[in-house]
Design a protein around this motif. Structure first.
Motif, short mmCIF file in Angstrom:
data_model
loop_
_atom_site.label_atom_id
_atom_site.label_comp_id
_atom_site.label_asym_id
_atom_site.label_seq_id
_atom_site.Cartn_x
_atom_site.Cartn_y
_atom_site.Cartn_z
N ALA A 182 4.44 8.30 9.86
CA ALA A 182 3.55 7.16 10.14
C ALA A 182 2.92 6.63 8.86
O ALA A 182 2.86 5.42 8.64
CB ALA A 182 2.47 7.59 11.13
N SER A 183 2.47 7.53 8.00
CA SER A 183 1.82 7.09 6.75
C SER A 183 2.79 6.35 5.85
O SER A 183 2.47 5.29 5.30
CB SER A 183 1.24 8.30 6.02
N VAL A 214 -3.04 5.92 4.30
CA VAL A 214 -2.41 4.65 3.94
C VAL A 214 -3.28 3.89 2.95
O VAL A 214 -2.79 3.29 1.99
CB VAL A 214 -2.14 3.80 5.21
N CYS A 236 3.33 -2.36 4.47
CA CYS A 236 2.18 -3.12 3.96
C CYS A 236 2.27 -3.30 2.44
O CYS A 236 1.96 -4.38 1.92
CB CYS A 236 0.88 -2.39 4.32
N VAL A 238 3.94 2.81 7.41
CA VAL A 238 2.88 1.79 7.35
C VAL A 238 2.58 1.41 5.91
O VAL A 238 2.46 0.23 5.57
CB VAL A 238 1.61 2.30 8.06
N VAL A 286 -4.75 6.22 8.72
CA VAL A 286 -5.41 5.06 8.12
C VAL A 286 -5.97 5.41 6.74
O VAL A 286 -5.79 4.68 5.76
CB VAL A 286 -6.52 4.53 9.04
#
Length: 308
Positions: A96-97, A182, A104, A100, A179
């Protein structure tokens, strides 16, 4: 004529310079220059690795190395529900990290490539990467704090649920960790991708514009494939960084709630410095080391195949 005869009668000039240094001696001097660096790297990497190997195959009581244990420490790891759960959580956190942060980061880099004064933006964006993980963990711990944290207050204002604590549920706690991670690693993806974009010839941009391709299509179909090597490098660096993460889960969630964010790196820390079971911690650290090596080898082969 007289000058010519006088010049011929002069004795030949003798050179006073030294003979050139043989190539083998120059190479030996170069190798001698890197000896201090090799010693330092060996002291901080090879020696601890050998110590971990020794501890992993012995029974330990605090720092005392006991009898030879064979593969008992490794068998206990594979039988442990915490380790299996930690492995799955680490994979989820890493994937996930990286996804994302990569999406981004590449998007922001492409946007910056079309703007001026990118040095100012790069400096600002690089701050989360250069500050310590300790400050990052404390900052996001405060932002996620119930009732006082900015993120928690905004979440409750949007959802209308005043009883939700973002760090009290395993799902939301993992999302909070992602979050925070990231935010820390995305600047690295931006800087490396932006540097690679600057090496793309301007003719490719002009050709895409002449063919009527939009900016998005030109980047997706023409520009980004030209820098896939740099994107692969970013992917492996961010993956290794996230897979071995310790400080953020330790500071933000402590591995909770209900071991919902107990990543493998944090489990190594707990075994070693909370339970003082250095044998089990060393065995788990070696398993993580092997996973990192295998991932790097697979990455290198994929990169080589794509380049060819």
């Amino acid at each position: 004529m007289t000058l010519t005869v006088a010049a011929r009668s002069l004795p030949p000039t003798q050179t006073t310079g030294t003979s050139p240094t043989p190539p083998c001696r120059r190479r030996s001097r170069a190798y001698l220059g890197i000896v201090p660096a090799v010693v330092v790297v060996g002291a901080v990497t090879v020696v601890p690795l050998l110590q971990a190997v020794n501890l992993a195959f012995h029974r330990t009581v605090f720092l005392h190395v006991g009898s030879y244990a064979g593969f008992d420490n490794f068998l206990q790891l594979f039988r442990s529900a915490e380790v299996r759960s930690g492995l799955s959580q680490t994979v989820v956190f890493t994937v996930a990290s990286v996804v994302v942060a990569l999406v981004c980061g590449v998007t922001v880099a492409c946007a910056l490539a079309e703007t001026r004064h990118t040095a100012v933006y790069e400096t600002i964006l690089l701050l989360p990467w250069v500050i310590s993980q300790l400050l990052t963990g404390l900052l996001w711990k405060f932002l996620f704090s119930p009732n006082v944290g900015l993120v928690d207050v905004m979440w409750k204002a949007v959802t209308g649920d005043s009883n939700t604590d973002l760090l009290s549920q395993p799902g939301t706690a993992m999302a909070c960790l992602v979050v925070a991670n990231v935010w820390e690693i995305m600047p690295f993806a931006v800087v490396i991708t932006l540097s690679a974009l600057r090496t793309v010839p301007a003719e490719l941009h002009e050709a895409a514009a002449m063919d009527g391709a939009s900016k998005i299509r030109s980047y997706l179909l023409i520009i980004l494939p030209q820098i896939k090597g740099s994107i692969f490098v970013v992917t492996v660096m961010l993956s290794l960084h996230s897979f071995n993460m310790v400080q953020l889960p330790l500071l933000i969630t402590g591995g909770g709630p209900a071991n919902g964010t107990n990543l493998l790196g944090l489990q190594v820390y707990r075994d070693a410095f909370v339970s003082y079971n250095f044998g089990s911690a060393s065995a788990l650290a070696l398993v993580m080391f092997v996973i990192n090596v295998v991932f790097t080898i697979v990455y290198m082969r994929l990169l080589k195949a794509r380049v060819q």
